[in-house]
Design an enzyme around this catalytic site. Structure first.
Site, PDB file in Angstrom:
ATOM      1  N   GLU A   1       1.428  -4.144  -5.522  1.00  0.00           N
ATOM      2  CA  GLU A   1       0.286  -5.051  -5.379  1.00  0.00           C
ATOM      3  C   GLU A   1      -0.932  -4.459  -6.082  1.00  0.00           C
ATOM      4  O   GLU A   1      -1.122  -3.242  -6.063  1.00  0.00           O
ATOM      5  CB  GLU A   1       0.013  -5.232  -3.877  1.00  0.00           C
ATOM      6  CG  GLU A   1      -0.956  -6.333  -3.564  1.00  0.00           C
ATOM      7  CD  GLU A   1      -1.197  -6.454  -2.064  1.00  0.00           C
ATOM      8  OE1 GLU A   1      -0.233  -6.644  -1.305  1.00  0.00           O
ATOM      9  OE2 GLU A   1      -2.365  -6.346  -1.671  1.00  0.00           O
TER      10      GLU A   1
ATOM     11  N   GLY B   1       5.135  15.738  -5.061  1.00  0.00           N
ATOM     12  CA  GLY B   1       6.201  14.841  -5.514  1.00  0.00           C
ATOM     13  C   GLY B   1       6.558  13.734  -4.529  1.00  0.00           C
ATOM     14  O   GLY B   1       7.430  12.913  -4.798  1.00  0.00           O
TER      15      GLY B   1
ATOM     16  N   CYS C   1       0.854  -1.195   0.000  1.00  0.00           N
ATOM     17  CA  CYS C   1       0.000   0.000   0.000  1.00  0.00           C
ATOM     18  C   CYS C   1       0.885   1.239   0.000  1.00  0.00           C
ATOM     19  O   CYS C   1       1.935   1.243   0.644  1.00  0.00           O
ATOM     20  CB  CYS C   1      -0.849   0.065   1.265  1.00  0.00           C
ATOM     21  SG  CYS C   1      -2.056  -1.236   1.385  1.00  0.00           S
TER      22      CYS C   1
END
Ligand code: ACO
Ligand code: ZN
Length: 446
Positions: free
Chosen positions: A346, A323, A312
């Protein structure tokens, strides 16, 4: 890159509080900048006798009803009613409605008052089988397993019924705002906090240990006692005022869980993983004399069968579009390079995740193609960048830079075309200075 809907606003504590309505000047500007409002938006017609009669027949609106709703841009957009709640008044039709804007991401779902809805546009013939693109749950086998373990224990795979249950369970945001360090932040999605927090609309987080509380006074008391001034774990990178900490979920279980609860408020199709032992958390901080303030993080499985180098990723809303997302992505690939492996994030990627990754992959790959005079293969690109070959292929294909000749993929790298794509890929973001990274891969950490 493409345009996308703007997340709700953030407030710096001590400054004026912005709300999620159409009157916010700053917010309006952002929306104009970024949101693709190509979808039909309607001006409301004045109420007449016919509509009054109609109102009497349709109220209160049923869950599932489709209707036009006035959004914060002042225009009307199609919504679906997800939930309703009775207001404390004598009028039996006095409800407010939780709506999903069918053209926008779920993070913009919100409670609206009846006066925001154009009752003349109510569609009574609701087809519940039609699923909105933006709400459909797309999951990998791996993520299904994670949900299985957390919500439907004992099942090998997540079946359709469990998936519906998950959607039902997470359909309404539970926590509306959080306070974290200097900021008050509006949340985007549901997060499964322990039941005792169910009655709170706002939570107060300690910005260092990430413990959360229901009341401001509790936080103030906590801050007097909490001796952390940065995330727990090892500082593995420092450059200027930026630091990255590696936190082992096994050694810092509570911190890992707190971080997951917090992150889920901004991540939709990710499931809270209570077993944080299996993860490392890379927490990026801006440091000053008061401490190291978290701006974002990514998590990474200690061992990934699928060669995931990132589970995540999140930049907290007050720090987005500066950025940091690109920095975190670049950092995850630098770790893969040190491990001597290729990596991939993922799946599924969120809309913002996809934009950030596509931008990163485009810039990294096209920079190499521009400098490289002779032919280069996808395998060589993958070895140089630690980007998985599939991601290289899909990026170059999406830019129309791949030709299939004599049974082989060939990269066509016309310098002018490369320059055009590079320009469209946006700014490079903050650079990772590899010389400042002091890190040993997990498997070698003893
Ligand atoms: N509108 C349009 N483009 C956007 C937007 C936006 N709101 N946000 C990011 N982008 C695109 C832009 O191309 C941007 O580059 P640019 O500013 O040069 O044009 C690029 O993405 C990345 O910008 P950054 O400033 O480097 O990224 P940021 O710090 O904003 O973080 C992130 C990106 C992490 C995806 C952030 O949006 C976020 O935390 N979102 C919520 C959580 C999430 O969706 N995470 C990804 C889930 S998928 C996964 O975890 C594997
Ligand atoms: Zn604390």
């Amino acid at each position: 890159m493409g345009s996308i809907d703007t997340p709700p606003p953030t407030t710096e504590n001590g400054l004026t509080t912005t709300t999620c309505n159409g009157n916010n000047k700053q917010q309006q500007t952002q929306i104009g900048d970024e949101l693709d409002i190509s979808a039909p938006a309607f001006e409301k017609t004045t109420e007449n006798e016919a509509s009054k009669k109609r109102k009497a027949g349709v109220l209160p609106l049923e869950v599932g009803t489709r209707v036009m709703c006035r959004w914060r841009d002042g225009k009307y957009h199609p919504v679906k009613v997800i939930e309703r709640r009775k207001l404390h008044s004598s009028d039996p039709d006095d409800y407010e409605y939780y709506v999903h804007y069918t053209e926008f991401n779920r993070r913009l779902d919100e409670w609206v008052k009846l006066e925001q809805l154009d009752l003349d546009s109510v569609e009574t013939d609701v087809d519940e089988k039609v699923e909105d693109k933006a709400t459909s749950l797309k999951m990998t086998r791996h993520q299904k397993r994670k949900i299985d373990e957390t919500h439907v224990e004992g099942h090998e795979e997540l079946d359709a019924a469990s998936l519906r249950e998950h959607e039902e369970f997470t359909k309404v945001k539970n926590i509306a705002t959080i306070e974290l360090g200097r900021y008050e932040i509006e949340t985007w999605y549901f997060s499964p906090f322990p039941p005792e927090y169910n009655d709170s609309l706002k939570l107060y987080f300690c910005e260092f240990c990430l413990n959360f509380m229901k009341r401001k006074e509790q936080l103030q008391r906590h801050m007097r006692k909490c001796d952390l001034k940065h995330p727990p774990g090892d500082e593995i990178y420092r450059s200027g005022t930026l630091s990255m900490f590696e936190v082992d979920g096994k050694k810092n279980k509570v911190y890992g869980q707190n971080l997951c609860y917090l992150a889920k408020l901004f991540l939709d199709h990710k499931t809270l993983y209570y077993d944080v032992d299996l993860f490392l958390f890379y927490v990026l901080c801006e440091c000053d004399d008061r401490g190291c303030h978290m701006v974002g993080y990514f998590s990474k499985e200690k061992h990934s069968e699928e060669s995931y180098n990132l589970a995540c990723i999140l930049t907290l809303p007050p720090y987005q579009r500066k950025g940091y997302g690109k920095f975190l992505i670049a950092f995850s690939y630098e770790l893969s390079k040190k491990e001597g492996k290729v990596g991939t994030p993922e799946r599924p990627l969120s809309d913002l995740g996809m934009l950030s990754y596509r931008g990163y992959w485009t810039r990294v790959l096209l920079d190499i193609l521009k400098k490289h005079k002779s032919n280069i293969s996808i395998k060589e690109l993958s070895d140089m960048t630690a980007i998985k070959a599939d991601d290289i292929l899909s990026t170059l294909q999406s830019l129309d830079l791949i030709q299939y000749r004599k049974g082989q993929h060939a990269i066509c790298a016309d310098p002018k075309v490369l320059d055009r794509h590079l320009k469209a890929a946006g700014r490079g973001g903050l650079e990772v200075d590899v010389s400042k990274l002091i890190w040993t891969p997990y498997k070698e950490q003893g």
